[in-house]
Design an enzyme around this catalytic site. Structure first.
Site, PDB file in Angstrom:
ATOM      1  N   CYS A  45      33.763  32.352  43.258  1.00 46.00           N
ATOM      2  CA  CYS A  45      35.066  32.467  42.614  1.00 46.00           C
ATOM      3  C   CYS A  45      34.871  32.298  41.106  1.00 46.00           C
ATOM      4  CB  CYS A  45      36.004  31.387  43.146  1.00 46.00           C
ATOM      5  SG  CYS A  45      37.541  31.251  42.222  1.00 46.00           S
ATOM      6  N   ASP A  52      32.413  32.301  47.850  1.00 45.64           N
ATOM      7  CA  ASP A  52      33.223  33.137  48.733  1.00 45.64           C
ATOM      8  C   ASP A  52      32.245  33.812  49.689  1.00 45.64           C
ATOM      9  OD1 ASP A  52      35.826  32.804  47.703  1.00 45.64           O
ATOM     10  OD2 ASP A  52      35.455  34.239  46.111  1.00 45.64           O
ATOM     11  N   GLN A  86      36.920  38.996  44.543  1.00 38.51           N
ATOM     12  CA  GLN A  86      36.589  39.657  45.809  1.00 38.51           C
ATOM     13  C   GLN A  86      36.806  41.161  45.727  1.00 38.51           C
ATOM     14  OE1 GLN A  86      39.112  37.474  48.524  1.00 38.51           O
ATOM     15  NE2 GLN A  86      37.774  35.696  48.521  1.00 38.51           N
TER      16      GLN A  86
END
Length: 128
Positions: A45, A52, A86
Site C-alpha cells: 500500500c 497487499d 492495486q
C-alpha cells in the site's frame, strides 16, 4: 492511544519494477489461450507500506510469442517492495506484458485479499 497510528513501513516506487527481466520465446501453432496463475503476488500500500496480497491470473492468446515463466516469476516478484495502488499494479502488469508479447488478446486479473472489509478484483483486458 494506538501506537501504530500514522506509522509506515519503508517501500520503493514503481520505477523498481523490473520489466527488463521479462523474456519471451517464439510461438508457431494453432490459436490457443494460455492461462498462468499464482497466489504469490504482493505489492505494498503506498500509504502505509503494508503488504497487499493477491491471486494473479494472466490469460492471453499469443500472436507469435509466449512469456517464459521463470522470467515472469522474477518480474512478479519485483513488485513485493513497491508502493503501488492495486488498480495501477494490475494495469501495469497488463501493459508490460502486452508490450513484451504483442498478444492478440491479453487479460490480467488480480483478486486481492480483503482490506478494510472490502474485497477488490481488478481486471484489465487489452487487444493487439
Amino acid at each position: 492511544m494506538a501506537i501504530a497510528e500514522g506509522r509506515t513501513i519503508p517501500f520503493v516506487g514503481p520505477e523498481h519494477i523490473d520489466v527488463a527481466v521479462l523474456e519471451t520465446f517464439g510461438y508457431e501453432g494453432p490459436e490457443q489461450e494460455i492461462v498462468t496463475e499464482t497466489s504469490e503476488f504482493s505489492a505494498v500500500c503506498p500509504y502505509s507500506g503494508l503488504p497487499d496480497f493477491a491471486r494473479l491470473t494472466i490469460s492471453y492468446v499469443p500472436r507469435s510469442k509466449c512469456v517464459e515463466l521463470k522470467s515472469l516469476k522474477y518480474y512478479v516478484t519485483s513488485y513485493r517492495n513497491v508502493g503501488i495502488f492495486q488498480e495501477h499494479a494490475t494495469a501495469k502488469i497488463a501493459e508490460d506484458l502486452q508490450r513484451a508479447l504483442g498478444a492478440k488478446r491479453l487479460k490480467v486479473t488480480t483478486i486481492y485479499n480483503p482490506r478494510g472489509g472490502f474485497d477488490t478484483t481488478c481486471t484489465v483486458e487489452l487487444r493487439g
